[in-house]
Design an enzyme around this catalytic site. Structure first.
Site, PDB file in Angstrom:
ATOM      1  N   HIS A   1       0.856  -1.216   0.000  1.00 37.55           N
ATOM      2  CA  HIS A   1       0.000   0.000   0.000  1.00 37.55           C
ATOM      3  C   HIS A   1       0.889   1.262   0.000  1.00 37.55           C
ATOM      4  CE1 HIS A   1      -3.001   2.849   1.506  1.00 37.55           C
ATOM      5  NE2 HIS A   1      -3.928   1.926   1.578  1.00 37.55           N
TER       6      HIS A   1
ATOM      7  N   GLU B   1      -0.912   1.472  -5.316  1.00 40.34           N
ATOM      8  CA  GLU B   1      -0.711   0.258  -4.524  1.00 40.34           C
ATOM      9  C   GLU B   1      -0.714  -0.987  -5.417  1.00 40.34           C
ATOM     10  OE1 GLU B   1      -3.850   2.586  -1.777  1.00 40.34           O
ATOM     11  OE2 GLU B   1      -3.853   0.419  -1.532  1.00 40.34           O
TER      12      GLU B   1
HETATM   13  O1  TA6 Z   1      -6.136   1.728  -0.325  1.00 38.52           O
HETATM   14  C1  TA6 Z   1      -7.104   2.730  -0.131  1.00 38.52           C
HETATM   15  C2  TA6 Z   1      -7.833   2.479   1.177  1.00 38.52           C
HETATM   16  O2  TA6 Z   1      -8.520   1.253   1.150  1.00 38.52           O
HETATM   17  C3  TA6 Z   1      -8.761   3.656   1.445  1.00 38.52           C
HETATM   18  O3  TA6 Z   1     -10.110   3.318   1.249  1.00 38.52           O
HETATM   19  C4  TA6 Z   1      -8.441   4.024   2.894  1.00 38.52           C
HETATM   20  O4  TA6 Z   1      -9.215   3.245   3.775  1.00 38.52           O
HETATM   21  C5  TA6 Z   1      -6.948   3.668   2.919  1.00 38.52           C
HETATM   22  O5  TA6 Z   1      -6.891   2.413   2.260  1.00 38.52           O
HETATM   23  C6  TA6 Z   1      -6.280   3.707   4.271  1.00 38.52           C
HETATM   24  O6  TA6 Z   1      -6.783   2.723   5.088  1.00 38.52           O
HETATM   25  P1  TA6 Z   1      -6.253   2.693   6.620  1.00 38.52           P
HETATM   26  O7  TA6 Z   1      -6.882   1.470   7.216  1.00 38.52           O
HETATM   27  O8  TA6 Z   1      -4.747   2.604   6.555  1.00 38.52           O
HETATM   28  O9  TA6 Z   1      -6.685   3.999   7.215  1.00 38.52           O
END
Ligand code: TA6
Length: 259
Positions: free
Chosen positions: A129, A233
């Site tokens: 991510h 990601e």
């Molecule tokens: O990858 C994008 C995502 O799924 C967003 O929807 C947001 O939730 C982000 O990840 C961050 O998630 P987190 O659990 O690290 O706050």
């Protein structure tokens, strides 16, 4: 929580065994490549806000469990660390049947290898991510996903198709592109650089920027932090989830360079 600090003529990096989380990577002669929120927490049970969270074995929310799986809030163990002849540093961390190997130099190579050590088929989602730091996200475009199908989280996960043009950012953007093996390029005119994200063993790419409101609602983000970051990601998500027969292994790789 202390990081493993890596400093070579090729790059500087900071890596936490917590979550096997690469928090900083700065190739020599360049600005930092990864975004790390100045308000990130470094406390067990919370994800580090920035760098490269490892998302495994599920992506997104899950009934009765932490979003994005348990890998990023688990303590991994360092399996090996060595400096290669060309000056790059290779370090591997393991968590049960998952190995994360980084090769750190003027490029960053990340490999996430999963082995099915059980007797049944193993099905899982995964993502690196990666948070990239940019000069001004409103001037940034992301190329490489033209024509790809995506699920739009900001619109009830509606399935849509990316136009034949790069992605621009003028609102909250949260898209899981599926069935794409494309290299993505983040074009950052305000910092006069491009960040290239190549991948293998990955059929999904998520592109995310929380924009103003969502960033304000995140206590571990500065109110204007959304302007300095974009997530591209590398993953296998939803219909691209990985299925392993007993004894089989799968490796997903992301290789990042700055031009
Ligand atoms: O990858 C994008 C995502 O799924 C967003 O929807 C947001 O939730 C982000 O990840 C961050 O998630 P987190 O659990 O690290 O706050």
């Amino acid at each position: 929580m202390e990081p493993i600090r890596i400093s070579t003529p090729l790059a500087e990096a900071e890596l936490y065994s917590y979550g096997a989380h690469l928090a900083r990577w700065t190739p020599r002669g360049h600005r930092p490549v990864l975004y790390l929120s100045p308000r990130s927490l470094f406390t067990p049970g919370k994800g580090i806000r920035g760098g490269v969270p490892i998302i495994f074995p599920w992506f997104g929310p899950k009934e009765g469990a932490a979003a994005h799986g348990f890998a990023r809030t688990s303590e991994w163990s360092v399996e090996s660390q060595r400096t290669l002849e060309d000056g790059r540093v290779e370090i591997a961390l393991v968590l049960a049947n998952v190995r994360f190997r980084l090769t750190i130099g003027l490029e960053l190579k990340m490999e996430l290898e999963t082995t099915n050590v059980g007797k049944d088929v193993l099905v899982f989602e995964e993502a690196l991510h990666t948070y990239f730091t940019v000069g001004d996200v409103e001037q940034v475009t992301v190329a490489g996903l033209e024509g790809a199908e995506y699920l739009d989280k900001t619109d009830d996960y509606q399935r849509k198709r990316q136009a034949e043009e790069p992605i621009r950012f003028d609102r909250e953007t949260d898209r899981t592109y599926v069935n794409t093996r494309s290299t993505c390029t983040i074009l950052d005119p305000s910092w006069e650089r491009r960040i290239v994200v190549e991948k293998s063993g990955s059929a999904s790419t998520v592109v995310w920027n929380p924009w103003i409101e969502k960033a304000m609602a995140m206590s571990d983000m500065e109110p204007d932090g959304w302007k300095q970051m974009v997530c591209v990601e590398t993953g296998n998500i939803g219909e691209n989830a990985v299925r392993l027969a007993p004894g089989e292994s799968h490796t997903m790789t992301a290789t990042i360079r700055v031009e």
